[in-house]
Design a protein around this motif. Structure first.
Motif, PDB file in Angstrom:
ATOM      1  N   ILE A 518       4.770 -10.169  18.012  1.00  0.00           N
ATOM      2  CA  ILE A 518       4.501  -8.831  17.458  1.00  0.00           C
ATOM      3  C   ILE A 518       3.340  -8.221  18.248  1.00  0.00           C
ATOM      4  N   ARG A 519       3.625  -7.230  19.069  1.00  0.00           N
ATOM      5  CA  ARG A 519       2.506  -6.635  19.823  1.00  0.00           C
ATOM      6  C   ARG A 519       1.658  -5.781  18.887  1.00  0.00           C
ATOM      7  N   THR A 520       2.296  -4.880  18.150  1.00  0.00           N
ATOM      8  CA  THR A 520       1.547  -4.028  17.218  1.00  0.00           C
ATOM      9  C   THR A 520       2.324  -3.902  15.915  1.00  0.00           C
ATOM     10  N   LEU A 521       1.596  -4.098  14.830  1.00  0.00           N
ATOM     11  CA  LEU A 521       2.210  -3.880  13.523  1.00  0.00           C
ATOM     12  C   LEU A 521       1.707  -2.501  13.081  1.00  0.00           C
ATOM     13  N   HIS A 522       2.522  -1.477  13.353  1.00  0.00           N
ATOM     14  CA  HIS A 522       2.033  -0.108  13.129  1.00  0.00           C
ATOM     15  C   HIS A 522       1.874   0.220  11.650  1.00  0.00           C
ATOM     16  N   GLU A 523       2.955   0.028  10.889  1.00  0.00           N
ATOM     17  CA  GLU A 523       2.925   0.414   9.474  1.00  0.00           C
ATOM     18  C   GLU A 523       3.823  -0.501   8.659  1.00  0.00           C
ATOM     19  N   TRP A 524       3.457  -0.641   7.383  1.00  0.00           N
ATOM     20  CA  TRP A 524       4.360  -1.298   6.428  1.00  0.00           C
ATOM     21  C   TRP A 524       5.159  -0.216   5.714  1.00  0.00           C
ATOM     22  N   TRP A 525       6.434  -0.491   5.506  1.00  0.00           N
ATOM     23  CA  TRP A 525       7.320   0.449   4.815  1.00  0.00           C
ATOM     24  C   TRP A 525       7.978  -0.250   3.631  1.00  0.00           C
ATOM     25  N   PRO A 526       7.273  -0.312   2.505  1.00  0.00           N
ATOM     26  CA  PRO A 526       7.886  -0.950   1.335  1.00  0.00           C
ATOM     27  C   PRO A 526       9.064  -0.141   0.809  1.00  0.00           C
ATOM     28  N   LEU A 527      10.006  -0.823   0.183  1.00  0.00           N
ATOM     29  CA  LEU A 527      11.208  -0.162  -0.336  1.00  0.00           C
ATOM     30  C   LEU A 527      11.188  -0.176  -1.861  1.00  0.00           C
ATOM     31  N   ASP A 528      11.844   0.811  -2.429  1.00  0.00           N
ATOM     32  CA  ASP A 528      11.930   0.872  -3.891  1.00  0.00           C
ATOM     33  C   ASP A 528      12.944  -0.140  -4.406  1.00  0.00           C
ATOM     34  N   GLU A 529      12.884  -0.401  -5.708  1.00  0.00           N
ATOM     35  CA  GLU A 529      13.878  -1.285  -6.340  1.00  0.00           C
ATOM     36  C   GLU A 529      15.267  -0.688  -6.119  1.00  0.00           C
ATOM     37  N   GLY A 530      16.198  -1.499  -5.632  1.00  0.00           N
ATOM     38  CA  GLY A 530      17.561  -1.014  -5.416  1.00  0.00           C
ATOM     39  C   GLY A 530      17.753  -0.329  -4.073  1.00  0.00           C
ATOM     40  N   GLU A 531      16.673  -0.001  -3.392  1.00  0.00           N
ATOM     41  CA  GLU A 531      16.798   0.653  -2.083  1.00  0.00           C
ATOM     42  C   GLU A 531      17.017  -0.421  -1.016  1.00  0.00           C
ATOM     43  N   SER A 532      17.779  -0.060   0.021  1.00  0.00           N
ATOM     44  CA  SER A 532      17.875  -1.018   1.119  1.00  0.00           C
ATOM     45  C   SER A 532      17.720  -0.281   2.437  1.00  0.00           C
ATOM     46  N   VAL A 533      17.421  -1.048   3.444  1.00  0.00           N
ATOM     47  CA  VAL A 533      17.247  -0.473   4.774  1.00  0.00           C
ATOM     48  C   VAL A 533      18.354  -1.055   5.652  1.00  0.00           C
ATOM     49  N   GLU A 534      18.945  -0.208   6.476  1.00  0.00           N
ATOM     50  CA  GLU A 534      20.055  -0.685   7.308  1.00  0.00           C
ATOM     51  C   GLU A 534      19.554  -1.378   8.565  1.00  0.00           C
ATOM     52  N   THR A 535      20.273  -2.409   8.936  1.00  0.00           N
ATOM     53  CA  THR A 535      20.021  -3.044  10.233  1.00  0.00           C
ATOM     54  C   THR A 535      21.383  -3.226  10.908  1.00  0.00           C
ATOM     55  N   ASP A 536      21.378  -3.765  12.106  1.00  0.00           N
ATOM     56  CA  ASP A 536      22.679  -3.988  12.747  1.00  0.00           C
ATOM     57  C   ASP A 536      23.351  -5.268  12.245  1.00  0.00           C
TER      58      ASP A 536
END
Ligand code: GLA
Length: 664
Positions: A518-536
């Motif tokens: 990990i070169r830089t950990l810019h920001e944390w992006w927490p998700l709401d309950e039931g929310e999901s984030v897409e990946t490949d």
């Protein structure tokens, strides 16, 4: 100061002597004497060889200050001796008699709002009260002097589920002393707690309080140290009583106290070091589709703390009465979960309680003998189980199996990461720990638990669901583990803070960032309950991160769309893997299974139906059917089922909730 007894430590084997201890909390003082004889008959029929006496008997033993009434207990100890039933004798100090609170209100704990916890329930004692400690020591001393050499005694059980917090004045004074020992000077304490923030600088030790009710968010360092302090004070109470009973007892009698499973109030790693036998109380919800996994998690953790056989001190034969809706155990489930504990290293299978009460706050909590009595299904199933445990005891007890995978779990990290002011209250330590353990459990990969500072060299794979706060020593340990050939998989929020809950430079320890690429950990992006984030590859839940990776690290899975498009969701550098989100359950399982296979870790048995769990203990193989339908399992070779003495060849069929214990 913690004192230890020189020489050999007593073990569970000293109490169990080649048998699986089977029995439970016995509260005969709730029943007339005729019932005691009936109890003994039913116990013997059911193969009960151990009862825990006296857990809540203080008011009976000391009805008025300084008086002693041991007559009833003499009778019971002798009755047990005459019938070959061992006694795990408890010090009664978890529920002081009403007179103690009335005469000495300072023995009652205060909550963070300053409210007193009065008698009328239980566990209404202040761990910091000198008067409580004196009275607890006095009754313990007399109990130990009287029964320390009684032939029925097999083990000491100190107090019960130590779990009280105290924010009162005496606790405040002890907290200050504890802080002086830990930090040495006020300057060091101010630095550790970051009191420059919000004008909290302390100029005098007397200004420091437990983290009582405050207008707004409390200081994280203060809250963290208070949790450590609480665990330490309770441990002091335990050690004081342990040392008293040891003075009166032959060295082969072990001492224990029962943990609540995954209880935040005690650093159970540290406590386990002070026990001869590690014991735990376990109450998964019979309706929970993952009840068996909840049980497995606690069993894996307890076995790891014990580093050998451990004691299931309490479970319920049927329903508990402290959930909103309390379901009974369906036919066969008590047997299945009991044998699951044995498979995972338990050499004692015990219950709260022997006979279900007719009065008091737990009258709807099941007992081994329920309200339906001898003919009731609960007792009949207990009887079958007791007799089966007697059959397999000699082959099972004493053996210990280690998993190839260690899951890191640590109380300091849990405590620090739980502060009220964090980025997401959905990110809960036990929830994440459970999700990772569940993934491995479903993949039928055998797991141990370890602390971040433990020697990890024996494990092929170490997983870190979350270790928010890590000491430098722990970080060095993880780096050395990977350097020496180990495979490490870490979840997010690992190595964010030091042991004082100070965020490390760069938002995550630099050495760990380098390890994972990990070169830089810019920001944390927490998700709401039931929310999901897409990946490949899969949907991520709970959390995501804006990461820039090092060139030589590979993004195994990448966020797709949204703010994080193209950034790594799963990052890898050599044998170090980093998950910046929590993959949905199937994906987490597949991911961990793949990494485990690469590290040379295989499931206990390949190709098992989903509902069947396989656990190895020594050279025995336990197959446990967690389903309500019968199932057939293919098995190479020929085996003997210890429970039925039948030979199993080619395959075996497990009935609803069925178990086989296969020997070579
Ligand atoms: C705990 C206690 C017992 C009893 C059970 C009920 O484990 O130690 O005394 O209250 O809970 O589930």
């Amino acid at each position: 100061m913690l004192a230890s007894r020189p020489g050999r430590r007593a073990t569970l084997a000293d109490a169990a002597r080649g048998r699986i201890l089977f029995g439970g909390d016995y509260n005969p003082e709730q029943w007339p004497e005729e019932t005691w004889h009936e109890d003994v008959r039913l116990m013997k029929d059911a193969g009960v060889n151990s009862v825990t006496l006296g857990v809540f008997s203080w008011a009976k033993l000391e009805p008025r200050p300084g008086e002693r009434d041991f007559g009833w207990l003499d009778t019971l100890m002798d009755l047990m001796r005459d019938n070959g039933i061992g006694v795990v004798l408890a010090t009664p100090t978890s529920s002081p008699p009403p007179w103690l609170g009335r005469l000495h209100p300072e023995t009652l704990p205060r909550d963070e709002d300053g409210r007193t916890e009065w008698w009328g329930g239980r566990q209404h004692f202040s761990h910091s009260s000198a008067v409580y400690r004196r009275h607890a020591a006095a009754i313990t001393e007399d109990l130990a002097a009287r029964y320390g050499r009684h032939p029925a005694l097999t083990m000491w059980h100190i107090n019960n589920e130590y779990c009280t917090y105290d924010y009162g004045d005496e606790a405040a004074a002890r907290f200050r002393r504890w802080l002086r020992d830990r930090h040495g000077s006020l300057d060091a304490l101010n630095a550790a707690w970051g009191t420059a923030f919000w004008s909290q600088g302390y100029a005098d030790w007397e200004e420091i309080l437990p983290p009582r009710h405050a207008h707004y968010l409390r200081n994280p360092g203060q809250v963290l140290d208070f949790k450590r302090f609480t665990s330490d004070m309770l441990l002091e109470c335990y050690v004081a009583e342990r040392d008293i009973v040891r003075r009166h007892t032959p060295p082969h009698i072990p001492v224990t106290t029962n943990f609540m499973p995954l209880w935040a109030g005690q650093d159970a790693w540290r406590w386990a070091e002070e026990e001869d036998v590690v014991s735990v109380d376990l109450y998964p919800d019979p309706r929970d589709p993952f009840g068996a996994q909840q049980g497995a998690l606690v069993q894996d953790l307890t076995r790891s703390q014990a580093r050998g056989p451990w004691m299931l001190m309490e479970q319920a034969a049927g329903a508990v009465n402290w959930r909103g809706v309390n379901h009974p155990k369906p036919r066969g489930l008590n047997r299945l979960w009991s044998l699951q504990a044995v498979a995972r290293g338990a050499d004692a299978v015990c219950y709260f309680q022997w006979r279900q009460s007719r009065q008091g706050a737990e009258k709807f909590h099941s007992g081994m003998v329920g309200h339906a009595g001898e003919q009731g299904r609960t007792y009949q199933e207990i009887k079958r189980l007791g007799n089966e445990l007697a059959l397999i005891g000699a082959q099972v007890t004493g053996s210990h199996s280690r998993g190839d995978i260690a899951i890191l779990h640590d109380w300091d990290s849990w405590w620090a990461g739980a502060h009220e002011a964090r980025l997401s209250t959905l990110v809960d330590h036990t929830r994440i720990l459970t999700a990772w353990h569940r993934a491995l459990w479903q993949a039928r990969l055998a797991t141990d638990f370890a602390r971040p500072e433990h020697d990890l060299s024996a494990y092929r794979l170490v997983v870190v669901p979350q270790a928010y706060a890590l000491t430098d020593a722990a970080i060095d340990n993880l780096l050395a583990y990977v350097r020496d050939g180990g495979t490490l998989v870490s979840g997010f929020l690992t190595g964010i803070a030091d042991e004082h809950d100070r965020v490390r430079t760069g938002g995550m320890d630099a050495r760990l960032r380098e390890l994972f690429g990990i070169r830089t950990l810019h920001e944390w992006w927490p998700l709401d309950e039931g929310e999901s984030v897409e990946t490949d590859a899969f949907p991520g839940t709970l959390w995501s991160e804006e990461i820039e990776k090092d060139e030589d690290a590979s993004a195994e899975v990448t966020y797709k769309g949204g703010e994080l498009d193209g950034m790594p969701a799963v990052l890898r550098r050599g044998r170090a893997h980093y998950l910046s989100t929590l993959p949905e359950p199937d994906a987490l399982r597949e991911l961990l299974t793949g990494i485990a296979a690469e590290a040379g870790v295989r499931p206990v048995l390949p190709g098992l139906p989903d509902q069947v769990e396989a656990v190895r203990r020594g050279d025995l193989l336990f197959l446990l059917n967690h389903g309500r339908d019968a199932v057939t399992v293919e098995l190479p070779g020929s085996h003997r089922d210890l429970l039925t003495q039948a030979t199993v060849e080619g395959s075996c069929t497990l009935d609803r909730y069925g178990v086989v214990v296969l020997g070579p």
